[in-house]
Design a protein around this motif. Structure first.
Motif, PDB file in Angstrom:
ATOM      1  N   GLY A 147      10.342  22.657 -73.330  1.00  0.00           N
ATOM      2  CA  GLY A 147      10.383  21.413 -74.107  1.00  0.00           C
ATOM      3  C   GLY A 147      10.389  20.177 -73.217  1.00  0.00           C
ATOM      4  O   GLY A 147       9.643  19.222 -73.470  1.00  0.00           O
ATOM      5  N   MET A 148      11.220  20.196 -72.175  1.00  0.00           N
ATOM      6  CA  MET A 148      11.268  19.042 -71.277  1.00  0.00           C
ATOM      7  C   MET A 148       9.963  18.888 -70.496  1.00  0.00           C
ATOM      8  O   MET A 148       9.540  17.756 -70.208  1.00  0.00           O
ATOM      9  CB  MET A 148      12.440  19.204 -70.309  1.00  0.00           C
ATOM     10  N   THR A 149       9.318  19.996 -70.178  1.00  0.00           N
ATOM     11  CA  THR A 149       8.023  19.924 -69.494  1.00  0.00           C
ATOM     12  C   THR A 149       6.974  19.287 -70.393  1.00  0.00           C
ATOM     13  O   THR A 149       6.164  18.457 -69.954  1.00  0.00           O
ATOM     14  CB  THR A 149       7.566  21.327 -69.061  1.00  0.00           C
ATOM     15  N   LEU A 150       6.969  19.652 -71.662  1.00  0.00           N
ATOM     16  CA  LEU A 150       6.013  19.075 -72.606  1.00  0.00           C
ATOM     17  C   LEU A 150       6.281  17.592 -72.832  1.00  0.00           C
ATOM     18  O   LEU A 150       5.348  16.789 -72.954  1.00  0.00           O
ATOM     19  CB  LEU A 150       6.080  19.822 -73.936  1.00  0.00           C
ATOM     20  N   ILE A 151       7.575  17.210 -72.859  1.00  0.00           N
ATOM     21  CA  ILE A 151       7.930  15.812 -73.105  1.00  0.00           C
ATOM     22  C   ILE A 151       7.597  14.931 -71.899  1.00  0.00           C
ATOM     23  O   ILE A 151       7.041  13.831 -72.043  1.00  0.00           O
ATOM     24  CB  ILE A 151       9.433  15.694 -73.454  1.00  0.00           C
ATOM     25  N   THR A 152       7.929  15.426 -70.696  1.00  0.00           N
ATOM     26  CA  THR A 152       7.772  14.601 -69.484  1.00  0.00           C
ATOM     27  C   THR A 152       6.470  14.871 -68.736  1.00  0.00           C
ATOM     28  O   THR A 152       6.052  14.046 -67.917  1.00  0.00           O
ATOM     29  CB  THR A 152       8.945  14.856 -68.522  1.00  0.00           C
ATOM     30  N   GLY A 153       5.860  16.035 -68.974  1.00  0.00           N
ATOM     31  CA  GLY A 153       4.682  16.417 -68.205  1.00  0.00           C
ATOM     32  C   GLY A 153       5.011  16.871 -66.801  1.00  0.00           C
ATOM     33  O   GLY A 153       4.116  17.078 -65.979  1.00  0.00           O
ATOM     34  N   ASN A 154       6.317  17.051 -66.508  1.00  0.00           N
ATOM     35  CA  ASN A 154       6.776  17.423 -65.169  1.00  0.00           C
ATOM     36  C   ASN A 154       7.127  18.914 -65.140  1.00  0.00           C
ATOM     37  O   ASN A 154       8.028  19.364 -65.851  1.00  0.00           O
ATOM     38  CB  ASN A 154       8.006  16.585 -64.808  1.00  0.00           C
ATOM     39  N   GLY A 155       6.423  19.690 -64.307  1.00  0.00           N
ATOM     40  CA  GLY A 155       6.629  21.131 -64.231  1.00  0.00           C
ATOM     41  C   GLY A 155       7.943  21.542 -63.601  1.00  0.00           C
ATOM     42  O   GLY A 155       8.328  22.710 -63.674  1.00  0.00           O
ATOM     43  N   TYR A 156       8.664  20.573 -62.995  1.00  0.00           N
ATOM     44  CA  TYR A 156       9.966  20.917 -62.406  1.00  0.00           C
ATOM     45  C   TYR A 156      10.955  21.391 -63.486  1.00  0.00           C
ATOM     46  O   TYR A 156      11.832  22.208 -63.206  1.00  0.00           O
ATOM     47  CB  TYR A 156      10.543  19.718 -61.658  1.00  0.00           C
ATOM     48  N   TRP A 157      10.826  20.857 -64.686  1.00  0.00           N
ATOM     49  CA  TRP A 157      11.696  21.305 -65.779  1.00  0.00           C
ATOM     50  C   TRP A 157      11.439  22.771 -66.114  1.00  0.00           C
ATOM     51  O   TRP A 157      12.372  23.527 -66.401  1.00  0.00           O
ATOM     52  CB  TRP A 157      11.474  20.439 -67.018  1.00  0.00           C
ATOM     53  N   ASP A 158      10.188  23.159 -66.073  1.00  0.00           N
ATOM     54  CA  ASP A 158       9.844  24.567 -66.322  1.00  0.00           C
ATOM     55  C   ASP A 158      10.464  25.461 -65.256  1.00  0.00           C
ATOM     56  O   ASP A 158      11.015  26.529 -65.548  1.00  0.00           O
ATOM     57  CB  ASP A 158       8.316  24.716 -66.323  1.00  0.00           C
ATOM     58  N   ALA A 159      10.403  25.000 -63.996  1.00  0.00           N
ATOM     59  CA  ALA A 159      11.020  25.762 -62.900  1.00  0.00           C
ATOM     60  C   ALA A 159      12.531  25.830 -63.072  1.00  0.00           C
ATOM     61  O   ALA A 159      13.153  26.873 -62.817  1.00  0.00           O
ATOM     62  CB  ALA A 159      10.668  25.109 -61.563  1.00  0.00           C
ATOM     63  N   TRP A 205      11.141  29.715 -57.802  1.00  0.00           N
ATOM     64  CA  TRP A 205      10.786  29.204 -56.474  1.00  0.00           C
ATOM     65  C   TRP A 205       9.274  28.979 -56.369  1.00  0.00           C
ATOM     66  O   TRP A 205       8.815  27.965 -55.821  1.00  0.00           O
ATOM     67  CB  TRP A 205      11.249  30.210 -55.426  1.00  0.00           C
ATOM     68  N   HIS A 206       8.498  29.910 -56.915  1.00  0.00           N
ATOM     69  CA  HIS A 206       7.038  29.783 -56.888  1.00  0.00           C
ATOM     70  C   HIS A 206       6.585  28.572 -57.693  1.00  0.00           C
ATOM     71  O   HIS A 206       5.655  27.852 -57.304  1.00  0.00           O
ATOM     72  CB  HIS A 206       6.409  31.073 -57.446  1.00  0.00           C
ATOM     73  N   LYS A 207       7.238  28.334 -58.832  1.00  0.00           N
ATOM     74  CA  LYS A 207       6.870  27.190 -59.679  1.00  0.00           C
ATOM     75  C   LYS A 207       7.200  25.876 -58.995  1.00  0.00           C
ATOM     76  O   LYS A 207       6.458  24.885 -59.125  1.00  0.00           O
ATOM     77  CB  LYS A 207       7.612  27.289 -61.013  1.00  0.00           C
ATOM     78  N   LEU A 208       8.309  25.860 -58.249  1.00  0.00           N
ATOM     79  CA  LEU A 208       8.679  24.632 -57.533  1.00  0.00           C
ATOM     80  C   LEU A 208       7.624  24.257 -56.498  1.00  0.00           C
ATOM     81  O   LEU A 208       7.426  23.068 -56.207  1.00  0.00           O
ATOM     82  CB  LEU A 208      10.038  24.816 -56.850  1.00  0.00           C
ATOM     83  N   ALA A 209       6.947  25.257 -55.934  1.00  0.00           N
ATOM     84  CA  ALA A 209       5.895  24.981 -54.950  1.00  0.00           C
ATOM     85  C   ALA A 209       4.649  24.398 -55.599  1.00  0.00           C
ATOM     86  O   ALA A 209       3.866  23.710 -54.942  1.00  0.00           O
ATOM     87  CB  ALA A 209       5.546  26.277 -54.206  1.00  0.00           C
ATOM     88  N   ASP A 210       4.471  24.658 -56.900  1.00  0.00           N
ATOM     89  CA  ASP A 210       3.305  24.130 -57.627  1.00  0.00           C
ATOM     90  C   ASP A 210       3.748  23.749 -59.041  1.00  0.00           C
ATOM     91  O   ASP A 210       3.471  24.463 -60.007  1.00  0.00           O
ATOM     92  CB  ASP A 210       2.204  25.194 -57.671  1.00  0.00           C
ATOM     93  N   PRO A 211       4.450  22.626 -59.180  1.00  0.00           N
ATOM     94  CA  PRO A 211       5.069  22.272 -60.465  1.00  0.00           C
ATOM     95  C   PRO A 211       4.091  21.658 -61.466  1.00  0.00           C
ATOM     96  O   PRO A 211       4.259  20.518 -61.915  1.00  0.00           O
ATOM     97  CB  PRO A 211       6.132  21.273 -60.044  1.00  0.00           C
ATOM     98  N   HIS A 212       3.059  22.378 -61.833  1.00  0.00           N
ATOM     99  CA  HIS A 212       2.104  21.856 -62.809  1.00  0.00           C
ATOM    100  C   HIS A 212       2.692  21.925 -64.216  1.00  0.00           C
ATOM    101  O   HIS A 212       3.529  22.776 -64.522  1.00  0.00           O
ATOM    102  CB  HIS A 212       0.802  22.664 -62.757  1.00  0.00           C
ATOM    103  N   GLY A 213       2.255  21.022 -65.056  1.00  0.00           N
ATOM    104  CA  GLY A 213       2.734  20.997 -66.430  1.00  0.00           C
ATOM    105  C   GLY A 213       1.984  21.996 -67.296  1.00  0.00           C
ATOM    106  O   GLY A 213       1.199  22.819 -66.816  1.00  0.00           O
TER     107      GLY A 213
END
Length: 308
Positions: free
Chosen positions: A181-193, A100-108
């Motif tokens: 892996g998806m965060t590194l590929i897309t640069g989108n931190g939502y995958w990390d969340a 939930w915290h990562k979704l508020a700040d989805p940095h890569g």
């Protein structure tokens, strides 16, 4: 389950998780990945759980006292139940909070991008060795039971707990690798969340399964079907007993079984013959089921229901 087998599985899991936790924390500090933080806390929780299982096994070996005349064998169940609480709160709920915290700040992941993938792959290899040890030790006592039956019916809690924890750790590492892996590929931190949330849901589910199974052991379970059959055969397998009127068993611990039975004897039997006969029946029970440590046999005269 042999105590040594369960201890080997616990120690293997503990050593693996301590090393993995340290490595994951370093990776988190370098990358600020929420999946890495969730997995770090997961490994810390698992390490603490294995320490709790070792402590429970040690305390369960204490001798009986006047205040606890049946000993401390069920402490192993208590510590296994605490493990489920720790896994639910420290592992599962923390991971969901971090998601939930990562979704508020989805940095890569902007620096040290190779670190989390390397750490996760190495962790998967190390966790696989721990899981293999748990499988090998479980196979020594599992017999023909399926893995689901083994987890549900095992009277010793250590191996099912370690099995589920190691399985959860491996699946969680795959989730983390997916999110990173998806965060590194897309640069989108939502995958990390998303990876972090998947880890949290997995740990909560495993914790609930452990709590349900351990609760049953804490409430008190009867002996296995095979043990009950051997006990009945031992009681009726000699001339001393005409039949079993009723019988109850209860696990005082994984390796301690209480047997209480009302048995029908001949009405003309003398007291000394009755005493010798009960001693002989008890000896047969212990030979047939060595974990039958506490045996209470009540002699009675059998009367068919119509005569009562």
């Amino acid at each position: 389950m042999s105590a040594s087998g369960g201890t080997r599985a616990i120690i293997a899991a503990l050593l693996a998780n301590v090393g993995i936790a340290i490595t994951k924390f370093i990776a988190y500090l370098l990358t600020s990945s929420s999946s890495m933080l969730a997995e770090s806390i997961h490994s810390v929780a698992d390490s603490g759980n294995q320490a709790l299982l070792l402590l429970g096994g040690r305390r369960a070996r204490r001798d009986a006292t006047p205040q606890h005349p049946f000993g401390y064998g069920r402490e192993r169940y208590i510590y296994a139940f605490i493990v489920s609480i720790v896994l639910f709160s420290l592992g599962g709920l923390f991971a969901l909070y971090e998601a939930w915290h990562k979704l508020a700040d989805p940095h890569g992941i902007e620096s040290w991008q190779w670190v989390p993938v390397t750490v996760l792959v190495v962790a998967i290899v190390m966790e696989s060795f721990s899981f293999r040890t748990a499988i090998q030790e479980s196979n020594h006592v599992r017999g023909n039971a399926s893995w689901v039956e083994f987890v549900r019916r095992a009277k010793a809690p250590e191996l099912p707990v370690v099995l589920l924890e190691d399985l959860g750790a491996l699946v969680g590492l795959v989730f983390a690798l997916f999110g990173v892996g998806m965060t590194l590929i897309t640069g989108n931190g939502y995958w990390d969340a998303a990876g972090t949330a998947m880890i949290g849901l997995l740990l909560v589910a495993i914790a609930i399964v452990l709590a349900i199974e351990t609760k049953s052991l804490l409430l008190g379970e009867a002996g296995s079907v095979a043990d009950l059959a051997r006990i009945e055969q031992a009681i009726t397998g000699g001339p001393e007993v005409e039949r079993i009127i009723h019988m109850k068993t209860l696990h005082l611990g994984p390796d301690e079984l209480l047997v209480a039975a009302k048995i029908a004897v001949r009405p003309t039997e003398a007291a000394d013959e009755l005493s010798d006969g009960i001693d002989a029946v008890e000896a047969r029970i212990r030979d047939a089921v060595p974990i039958a440590r506490v045996i209470y046999l009540e002699p009675d005269i059998y009367r068919p229901p119509a005569e009562r």
